[in-house]
Design a protein around this motif. Sequence first.
Motif, PDB file in Angstrom:
ATOM      1  N   ASN A  70       0.818  -1.206  -0.055  1.00  0.00           N
ATOM      2  CA  ASN A  70      -0.118   0.191  -0.119  1.00  0.00           C
ATOM      3  C   ASN A  70       1.012   1.342   0.029  1.00  0.00           C
ATOM      4  N   ASN A  71       1.988   1.391  -0.486  1.00  0.00           N
ATOM      5  CA  ASN A  71       2.763   2.272  -0.889  1.00  0.00           C
ATOM      6  C   ASN A  71       2.307   3.084  -2.150  1.00  0.00           C
ATOM      7  N   GLN A  72       1.323   3.852  -2.171  1.00  0.00           N
ATOM      8  CA  GLN A  72       0.712   4.240  -3.450  1.00  0.00           C
ATOM      9  C   GLN A  72       0.774   5.776  -3.553  1.00  0.00           C
ATOM     10  N   ASP A  84       2.801   9.524  -2.716  1.00  0.00           N
ATOM     11  CA  ASP A  84       4.011  10.166  -2.329  1.00  0.00           C
ATOM     12  C   ASP A  84       4.628  11.320  -2.935  1.00  0.00           C
ATOM     13  N   LEU A 139      12.715   9.469  -1.150  1.00  0.00           N
ATOM     14  CA  LEU A 139      11.194   9.475  -1.126  1.00  0.00           C
ATOM     15  C   LEU A 139      10.798  10.526   0.266  1.00  0.00           C
ATOM     16  N   ASP A 140       9.381  10.593   0.253  1.00  0.00           N
ATOM     17  CA  ASP A 140       8.712  11.378   1.264  1.00  0.00           C
ATOM     18  C   ASP A 140       9.625  12.643   1.486  1.00  0.00           C
ATOM     19  N   SER A 180       2.179  11.302   3.256  1.00  0.00           N
ATOM     20  CA  SER A 180       2.911  10.288   2.396  1.00  0.00           C
ATOM     21  C   SER A 180       2.858   8.710   2.745  1.00  0.00           C
ATOM     22  N   ASP A 181       2.446   7.785   2.054  1.00  0.00           N
ATOM     23  CA  ASP A 181       2.307   6.192   2.343  1.00  0.00           C
ATOM     24  C   ASP A 181       3.838   6.014   2.630  1.00  0.00           C
ATOM     25  N   LEU A 182       4.902   6.552   2.318  1.00  0.00           N
ATOM     26  CA  LEU A 182       6.476   6.238   2.747  1.00  0.00           C
ATOM     27  C   LEU A 182       6.909   7.066   3.744  1.00  0.00           C
ATOM     28  N   HIS A 183       6.016   7.722   4.557  1.00  0.00           N
ATOM     29  CA  HIS A 183       6.457   8.359   5.715  1.00  0.00           C
ATOM     30  C   HIS A 183       6.895   7.459   6.942  1.00  0.00           C
ATOM     31  N   LYS A 208       9.202   5.465   6.380  1.00  0.00           N
ATOM     32  CA  LYS A 208       9.294   4.037   5.708  1.00  0.00           C
ATOM     33  C   LYS A 208      10.851   4.108   4.995  1.00  0.00           C
ATOM     34  N   ASP A 209      10.684   3.598   3.843  1.00  0.00           N
ATOM     35  CA  ASP A 209      11.907   3.804   2.871  1.00  0.00           C
ATOM     36  C   ASP A 209      12.412   5.259   2.483  1.00  0.00           C
TER      37      ASP A 209
END
Length: 273
Positions: free
Chosen positions: A53-55, A57, A80-81, A88-91, A93-94
């Motif tokens: 669900n990293n959709q 960003d 990212l982010d 952001s879905d990547l907050h 995270k990566d």
Amino acid sequence: MFKKTLSLIALTLCLIYSNRSFSADYSDNIHKNDFKWFQFNLLHSVNNKLPFNNQNDTFFEMEFGGRSGILDIYGFLDVLDIFDTTKSDLHNKDNLFFKFAPKISLDAATGHDLSIGPITEWYIATQTNVGDRSLFEHFIGLGADVQVPWFGKVSPKLMARYVRENFGAANERKFDGYLLSITWFKPFYVIDDKSFVTYQGFFDYTFAADKISDDLDRTSSSLAWYNGLYWHSERYAAGYGLKIYKDMGLFKDGGIAGETSGVGHYFVLTYKF
């Protein structure tokens, strides 16, 4: 049937270009086609189908490419982010993704014109993908530059995939599958002397990745197809990209990785150096 179709397409292209010359003759000077470029991109993705669900960003990208003698290089680094936002879905995270894809020209390395029909140049093609949370893949194979009606130069590569790191999956440190990758950049409408519109993108198809096929949430193939319409000037570009996914990341759509198939959208702003 599939092989017959490919053979027919290849024969048709050879007939179309049988009386035309697109050779890459480096016998006199291997640096005759040298060039380089570098740019910064700001991208906003909507409904991107990355696994888990990293959709959505907004991210920053440093993108580069060029040619020097026998070496042709393309690559990018995504941060990212970039705005450090909970939207952001990547907050948290990566943070990074890096792609580096050098190719060695067989024409330039041998000093011989190896063109045939619509194929103007041959390469030993490589690629490395690195994600900052235990993703590390290498690819090696054969690439070419091909002259296609309307598109002009299209660059396909067929490479074997070696999995160095894959979040602890069973195929780590093994060759597992192949990647068919095709890229293109087609200016098709000139606005004035310094700006134009392009259709640009890539088609990545991973297949025969069966070392972990016993995992019910994994697949042996995946597809990512990016279709971009961009306006370019000397220093700036802006564009929209529609990306089509099928089992992205070799995860089955609707399984533990969530939504991995469907359509995503990208909005892009670019500054060129």
